[in-house]
Write a protein that holds these residues in place. Structure first.
Motif, PDB file in Angstrom:
ATOM      1  N   LYS A  74       0.832  -1.192   0.000  1.00  0.00           N
ATOM      2  CA  LYS A  74       0.000   0.000   0.000  1.00  0.00           C
ATOM      3  C   LYS A  74       0.870   1.246   0.000  1.00  0.00           C
ATOM      4  N   ARG A  75       0.500   2.181  -0.849  1.00  0.00           N
ATOM      5  CA  ARG A  75       1.220   3.435  -0.937  1.00  0.00           C
ATOM      6  C   ARG A  75       1.084   4.188   0.385  1.00  0.00           C
ATOM      7  N   VAL A  76       2.193   4.746   0.837  1.00  0.00           N
ATOM      8  CA  VAL A  76       2.189   5.570   2.040  1.00  0.00           C
ATOM      9  C   VAL A  76       2.519   6.998   1.636  1.00  0.00           C
ATOM     10  N   ASP A  77       2.323   7.898   2.538  1.00  0.00           N
ATOM     11  CA  ASP A  77       2.629   9.298   2.278  1.00  0.00           C
ATOM     12  C   ASP A  77       4.125   9.445   1.984  1.00  0.00           C
ATOM     13  N   ASP A  78       4.458  10.297   1.012  1.00  0.00           N
ATOM     14  CA  ASP A  78       5.849  10.492   0.610  1.00  0.00           C
ATOM     15  C   ASP A  78       6.757  10.880   1.779  1.00  0.00           C
ATOM     16  N   SER A  79       6.203  11.544   2.786  1.00  0.00           N
ATOM     17  CA  SER A  79       7.028  11.965   3.925  1.00  0.00           C
ATOM     18  C   SER A  79       7.638  10.775   4.654  1.00  0.00           C
ATOM     19  N   ARG A  80       6.977   9.610   4.584  1.00  0.00           N
ATOM     20  CA  ARG A  80       7.510   8.412   5.246  1.00  0.00           C
ATOM     21  C   ARG A  80       8.713   7.829   4.499  1.00  0.00           C
ATOM     22  N   CYS A  81       8.937   8.306   3.288  1.00  0.00           N
ATOM     23  CA  CYS A  81      10.046   7.807   2.463  1.00  0.00           C
ATOM     24  C   CYS A  81      11.122   8.867   2.265  1.00  0.00           C
ATOM     25  N   ALA A  82      11.095   9.907   3.070  1.00  0.00           N
ATOM     26  CA  ALA A  82      12.026  11.028   2.885  1.00  0.00           C
ATOM     27  C   ALA A  82      13.483  10.592   2.983  1.00  0.00           C
ATOM     28  N   ALA A  83      13.797   9.704   3.918  1.00  0.00           N
ATOM     29  CA  ALA A  83      15.194   9.260   4.067  1.00  0.00           C
ATOM     30  C   ALA A  83      15.650   8.510   2.817  1.00  0.00           C
ATOM     31  N   ALA A  84      14.800   7.648   2.275  1.00  0.00           N
ATOM     32  CA  ALA A  84      15.156   6.897   1.069  1.00  0.00           C
ATOM     33  C   ALA A  84      15.285   7.843  -0.132  1.00  0.00           C
ATOM     34  N   GLN A  86      16.116  10.953  -0.071  1.00  0.00           N
ATOM     35  CA  GLN A  86      17.362  11.712   0.092  1.00  0.00           C
ATOM     36  C   GLN A  86      18.567  10.849  -0.235  1.00  0.00           C
ATOM     37  N   TRP A  87      18.541   9.566   0.187  1.00  0.00           N
ATOM     38  CA  TRP A  87      19.651   8.655  -0.123  1.00  0.00           C
ATOM     39  C   TRP A  87      19.814   8.542  -1.632  1.00  0.00           C
TER      40      TRP A  87
END
Length: 151
Positions: A74-84, A86-87
Motif C-alpha cells: 500500500k502506498r504511504v505518504d511520501d514523507s515516510r520515504c524522505a530518508a530513502a 534523500q539517499w
C-alpha cells in the motif's frame, strides 16, 4: 502491459532456490517462478505461482510441490520515504555510473562469468562502500569480478 484498465507485468522463469530454501533443503534444485506485479489504485499486488522442481540431466522435470504467494503493498505518504528519497538523491550519480559500466560490459556481446567474491567480498559489498563513488573506482571493481577466460 496495459489491458482492460489494468497495468501489470508477468513473467515465468526457472531460478535457483531462494536462500531460505537452499540452506535447509536438498530435495529439489530448481524453482519455476511465476510472477505477476499489478499496479492498483492503492499500491500494487505481487502474485506468485511457484513450482519446486527436481531437475536431473537427461530426465523430465519432476514437480515436488506448488507454492502460492500473494503480497499487497500500500502506498504511504511520501514523507515516510524522505530518508530513502534523500539517499537516492545523494547516490544517484554513483549508481548511474554503475549502470553505465554494466551497459559497457553487456555490450561486449560475449558470455559473462563472474567470480563469486573478490578480496573475500561479494560485489554488492564493494559497491555499497560509501567511499566508492567515482568511475575510476567503480569500473575496476566490476572488472575484477569478470572472469576473462572461463574454463
Amino acid at each position: 502491459m496495459h489491458v482492460d484498465g489494468k497495468s501489470y507485468w508477468e513473467n515465468t522463469t526457472s531460478a535457483p532456490l531462494p536462500r531460505r530454501e537452499y540452506t535447509t533443503r536438498s530435495d529439489y534444485n530448481v524453482t519455476m517462478r511465476g510472477n505477476r506485479h499489478e499496479i492498483t489504485d492503492y499500491g500494487w499486488v505481487h502474485d506468485q505461482d511457484n513450482l519446486k522442481i527436481i531437475r536431473k540431466e537427461g530426465q523430465e522435470d519432476q514437480i515436488l510441490a506448488a507454492e502460492k504467494g500473494y503480497n499487497t503493498y500500500k502506498r504511504v505518504d511520501d514523507s515516510r520515504c524522505a530518508a530513502a528519497a534523500q539517499w537516492w538523491k545523494d547516490n544517484n550519480d554513483k549508481w548511474s555510473t554503475v549502470r553505465s559500466k554494466w551497459d559497457e560490459v553487456y555490450n561486449r556481446n560475449t558470455d559473462l562469468h563472474l567470480h563469486e567474491k573478490v578480496d573475500n567480498k561479494v560485489l554488492f559489498k564493494h559497491l555499497f562502500d560509501e567511499e566508492i563513488k567515482t568511475k575510476d573506482q567503480i569500473d575496476p571493481i566490476i572488472e575484477s569480478f569478470i572472469i576473462s577466460n572461463p574454463k
